[in-house]
Design a protein around this motif. Structure first.
Motif, PDB file in Angstrom:
ATOM      1  N   LYS A   1      25.076 -38.680   5.903  1.00  0.00           N
ATOM      2  CA  LYS A   1      25.313 -40.091   5.609  1.00  0.00           C
ATOM      3  C   LYS A   1      25.201 -40.934   6.878  1.00  0.00           C
ATOM      4  O   LYS A   1      24.629 -42.022   6.859  1.00  0.00           O
ATOM      5  CB  LYS A   1      26.689 -40.286   4.967  1.00  0.00           C
ATOM      6  CG  LYS A   1      26.733 -39.890   3.512  1.00  0.00           C
ATOM      7  CD  LYS A   1      28.099 -40.179   2.911  1.00  0.00           C
ATOM      8  CE  LYS A   1      28.137 -39.782   1.451  1.00  0.00           C
ATOM      9  NZ  LYS A   1      29.420 -40.086   0.806  1.00  0.00           N
ATOM     10  N   VAL A   2      25.728 -40.424   7.975  1.00  0.00           N
ATOM     11  CA  VAL A   2      25.630 -41.130   9.251  1.00  0.00           C
ATOM     12  C   VAL A   2      24.160 -41.266   9.662  1.00  0.00           C
ATOM     13  O   VAL A   2      23.716 -42.341  10.091  1.00  0.00           O
ATOM     14  CB  VAL A   2      26.452 -40.415  10.345  1.00  0.00           C
ATOM     15  CG1 VAL A   2      26.144 -40.969  11.720  1.00  0.00           C
ATOM     16  CG2 VAL A   2      27.941 -40.516  10.036  1.00  0.00           C
TER      17      VAL A   2
ATOM     18  N   GLU B   1      19.311 -48.761   9.568  1.00  0.00           N
ATOM     19  CA  GLU B   1      19.358 -49.811  10.591  1.00  0.00           C
ATOM     20  C   GLU B   1      18.025 -49.885  11.342  1.00  0.00           C
ATOM     21  O   GLU B   1      17.535 -50.960  11.650  1.00  0.00           O
ATOM     22  CB  GLU B   1      20.514 -49.582  11.554  1.00  0.00           C
ATOM     23  CG  GLU B   1      20.656 -50.666  12.604  1.00  0.00           C
ATOM     24  CD  GLU B   1      20.766 -52.071  12.016  1.00  0.00           C
ATOM     25  OE1 GLU B   1      20.179 -52.997  12.613  1.00  0.00           O
ATOM     26  OE2 GLU B   1      21.426 -52.256  10.977  1.00  0.00           O
ATOM     27  N   GLU B   2      17.432 -48.734  11.634  1.00  0.00           N
ATOM     28  CA  GLU B   2      16.128 -48.719  12.295  1.00  0.00           C
ATOM     29  C   GLU B   2      15.082 -49.426  11.427  1.00  0.00           C
ATOM     30  O   GLU B   2      14.265 -50.201  11.927  1.00  0.00           O
ATOM     31  CB  GLU B   2      15.679 -47.286  12.571  1.00  0.00           C
ATOM     32  CG  GLU B   2      16.484 -46.585  13.652  1.00  0.00           C
ATOM     33  CD  GLU B   2      16.128 -45.114  13.790  1.00  0.00           C
ATOM     34  OE1 GLU B   2      15.144 -44.649  13.166  1.00  0.00           O
ATOM     35  OE2 GLU B   2      16.848 -44.406  14.524  1.00  0.00           O
ATOM     36  N   LYS B   3      15.123 -49.157  10.135  1.00  0.00           N
ATOM     37  CA  LYS B   3      14.176 -49.798   9.221  1.00  0.00           C
ATOM     38  C   LYS B   3      14.401 -51.304   9.168  1.00  0.00           C
ATOM     39  O   LYS B   3      13.445 -52.082   9.154  1.00  0.00           O
ATOM     40  CB  LYS B   3      14.303 -49.201   7.813  1.00  0.00           C
ATOM     41  CG  LYS B   3      13.772 -47.786   7.727  1.00  0.00           C
ATOM     42  CD  LYS B   3      13.975 -47.217   6.343  1.00  0.00           C
ATOM     43  CE  LYS B   3      13.511 -45.775   6.269  1.00  0.00           C
ATOM     44  NZ  LYS B   3      13.698 -45.217   4.924  1.00  0.00           N
TER      45      LYS B   3
ATOM     46  N   ARG C   1      12.641 -56.753  10.747  1.00  0.00           N
ATOM     47  CA  ARG C   1      12.855 -57.986  11.512  1.00  0.00           C
ATOM     48  C   ARG C   1      11.690 -58.237  12.464  1.00  0.00           C
ATOM     49  O   ARG C   1      11.193 -59.364  12.593  1.00  0.00           O
ATOM     50  CB  ARG C   1      14.175 -57.920  12.287  1.00  0.00           C
ATOM     51  CG  ARG C   1      15.403 -58.149  11.432  1.00  0.00           C
ATOM     52  CD  ARG C   1      16.660 -58.296  12.273  1.00  0.00           C
ATOM     53  NE  ARG C   1      17.139 -57.052  12.836  1.00  0.00           N
ATOM     54  CZ  ARG C   1      18.007 -56.235  12.248  1.00  0.00           C
ATOM     55  NH1 ARG C   1      18.511 -56.540  11.070  1.00  0.00           N
ATOM     56  NH2 ARG C   1      18.395 -55.126  12.829  1.00  0.00           N
ATOM     57  N   GLN C   2      11.247 -57.180  13.152  1.00  0.00           N
ATOM     58  CA  GLN C   2      10.123 -57.315  14.081  1.00  0.00           C
ATOM     59  C   GLN C   2       8.853 -57.752  13.356  1.00  0.00           C
ATOM     60  O   GLN C   2       8.126 -58.629  13.825  1.00  0.00           O
ATOM     61  CB  GLN C   2       9.872 -55.997  14.808  1.00  0.00           C
ATOM     62  CG  GLN C   2      10.958 -55.603  15.778  1.00  0.00           C
ATOM     63  CD  GLN C   2      10.740 -54.201  16.351  1.00  0.00           C
ATOM     64  OE1 GLN C   2       9.750 -53.541  16.075  1.00  0.00           O
ATOM     65  NE2 GLN C   2      11.699 -53.750  17.148  1.00  0.00           N
ATOM     66  N   LEU C   3       8.581 -57.119  12.220  1.00  0.00           N
ATOM     67  CA  LEU C   3       7.382 -57.466  11.460  1.00  0.00           C
ATOM     68  C   LEU C   3       7.464 -58.883  10.905  1.00  0.00           C
ATOM     69  O   LEU C   3       6.466 -59.611  10.903  1.00  0.00           O
ATOM     70  CB  LEU C   3       7.167 -56.458  10.324  1.00  0.00           C
ATOM     71  CG  LEU C   3       6.761 -55.054  10.767  1.00  0.00           C
ATOM     72  CD1 LEU C   3       6.757 -54.104   9.577  1.00  0.00           C
ATOM     73  CD2 LEU C   3       5.418 -55.061  11.461  1.00  0.00           C
ATOM     74  N   SER C   4       8.632 -59.280  10.462  1.00  0.00           N
ATOM     75  CA  SER C   4       8.807 -60.647   9.961  1.00  0.00           C
ATOM     76  C   SER C   4       8.537 -61.662  11.060  1.00  0.00           C
ATOM     77  O   SER C   4       7.895 -62.693  10.829  1.00  0.00           O
ATOM     78  CB  SER C   4      10.226 -60.844   9.410  1.00  0.00           C
ATOM     79  OG  SER C   4      10.432 -60.041   8.278  1.00  0.00           O
TER      80      SER C   4
END
Length: 91
Positions: free
Chosen positions: A18-19, A26-28, A33-36
């Motif tokens: 789960k961790v 979070e990585e995704k 965010r970067q792609l946006s």
């Protein structure tokens, strides 16, 4: 007694997974965010290029004329300019 040990081991393994999944999520989100941001920069640059082209020759503008698009972010993305230092994380 072995059954209880196995149950505890599986609970711990489940907790660890789960961790790991939360970290991957979070990585995704960060990649999204970067792609946006990259898409927004392209949209902004596209709008500026259209404005620039329309100012230069509004009656002769040809939307298929890509020679004016060299340079800028479009050129960096598709021509492999060394100025492009964007890094993306694989999902």
């Amino acid at each position: 007694m072995k059954l209880r040990e196995e149950v505890e081991r599986l609970k711990e393994e489940n907790k660890n997974q789960k961790v790991q999944l939360m970290q991957k999520d979070e990585e995704k989100r960060e990649v999204i965010r970067q792609l946006s941001l990259a898409v927004q920069v392209l949209k902004d640059e596209n709008m500026e290029l259209k404005k620039s082209i329309m100012k230069e020759s509004p009656s002769k503008w040809n939307p298929l004329e890509f020679s004016k698009l060299k340079g800028g972010l479009f050129g960096m993305l598709f021509n492999g300019s060394p100025k492009s230092h964007a890094s993306l994380v694989a999902l």
